[in-house]
Scaffold this active site. Sequence first.
Site, PDB file in Angstrom:
ATOM      1  N   SER A 148     -17.883   8.707  -1.283  1.00  0.00           N
ATOM      2  CA  SER A 148     -16.603   8.046  -1.658  1.00  0.00           C
ATOM      3  C   SER A 148     -16.149   8.804  -1.951  1.00  0.00           C
ATOM      4  O   SER A 148     -15.843  10.436  -1.545  1.00  0.00           O
ATOM      5  CB  SER A 148     -16.937   7.065  -2.294  1.00  0.00           C
ATOM      6  OG  SER A 148     -15.788   6.383  -2.483  1.00  0.00           O
ATOM      7  N   GLU A 166       1.596   1.874   3.964  1.00  0.00           N
ATOM      8  CA  GLU A 166       2.573   3.073   4.466  1.00  0.00           C
ATOM      9  C   GLU A 166       2.029   4.227   4.070  1.00  0.00           C
ATOM     10  O   GLU A 166       3.676   5.387   3.560  1.00  0.00           O
ATOM     11  CB  GLU A 166       3.611   2.749   2.850  1.00  0.00           C
ATOM     12  CG  GLU A 166       3.816   1.240   3.064  1.00  0.00           C
ATOM     13  CD  GLU A 166       5.099   1.174   1.636  1.00  0.00           C
ATOM     14  OE1 GLU A 166       4.642   1.866   0.764  1.00  0.00           O
ATOM     15  OE2 GLU A 166       5.386   0.074   1.593  1.00  0.00           O
ATOM     16  N   HIS A 190     -14.649   5.583   3.207  1.00  0.00           N
ATOM     17  CA  HIS A 190     -14.357   4.092   3.564  1.00  0.00           C
ATOM     18  C   HIS A 190     -12.998   3.587   4.683  1.00  0.00           C
ATOM     19  O   HIS A 190     -11.925   2.877   4.120  1.00  0.00           O
ATOM     20  CB  HIS A 190     -13.904   2.899   2.254  1.00  0.00           C
ATOM     21  CG  HIS A 190     -14.353   3.501   0.928  1.00  0.00           C
ATOM     22  ND1 HIS A 190     -15.726   2.628   0.463  1.00  0.00           N
ATOM     23  CD2 HIS A 190     -14.641   4.156  -0.131  1.00  0.00           C
ATOM     24  CE1 HIS A 190     -16.509   2.962  -0.106  1.00  0.00           C
ATOM     25  NE2 HIS A 190     -15.312   3.602  -0.611  1.00  0.00           N
TER      26      HIS A 190
END
Length: 303
Positions: A148, A166, A190
């Site tokens: 991660s 966005e 992820h």
Amino acid sequence: MVPKGKLLIIGGAVDLGSSLNYNKNISHPHYVKFFELGILKRIIRESAKAENSVIEVITTASKIPEIVGEEYINSFKQLQVNNVNVMDIRSRADAMTPEYLERIAKADVVMFTGGYQLRLSSIFGGTPFLQLLKKRYHEDNFLIAGTSAGAAAASTNMIYRGSSSEALIKGEVQITAGLGFIDSVIVDTHFVQRGRIGRLFYAVASNPGMLGIGLGEDAGLLITDGNCLEAIGSGLTILVDGRFISETSIYEVEIGSPVSIGGLKVHVMSIFDKYDLEKHELTIQKTIKVEEGVFLKVKNEDN
């Protein structure tokens, strides 16, 4: 200089074979328990001393370092690795402690846990601690792993902010310097589960010379010789190659405006596939079988 060490980056939610992650909050229906022959097991196999390795877990990125550190200790113990320690480094002063430098000098594996990658870059950047890690990675049979945030921070350039929805709005994705273990790539994590394809498109469009690496959950890349990438784990890895971008508006539009990109090239990697970062060539492992929930590699028929 070709590193003698190995780098292993993981997209997050790695199956630890324990109550924290196993069968909990798993995003895709085809997830299998991938512990015994999975990512943590691969870390041990790739380490110089296997089960006798000294492993240092660095929990700096996490908001719950005590819980995360204990979880990794227990998980490695299930794989018969008992010399596992936690470095609870929470400040730049901690990172300059001689005790931690001594421990890094004796370690066989360093594991950066998840959390917030900006903590890693801001705490370790420019320290003797990071300099020693890089020295050992380049000169010794030493393995650096990160999941991660620990994976996102591994490259020279690092995404540290930007919403998925966005991401292709100019100014939404924020990039800064990472820990610098590998050049010419930028990593997001992820990736599949959180729909971060736009973040990686934007990052690559801003610098088409970088290869975008999107690591899914329980997916990773083992990087050897500085340029050989092997997919590991049960998830997917997405590669975004910007070298063939024909046109983009990223340098012309105003902040807050949508960005257009033409000519991006995308690859999808699954377990055992390989990518040559120097030649930009993907080799797909065509024949894979599953026995009792474990993926097995079978020699390609055309090899």
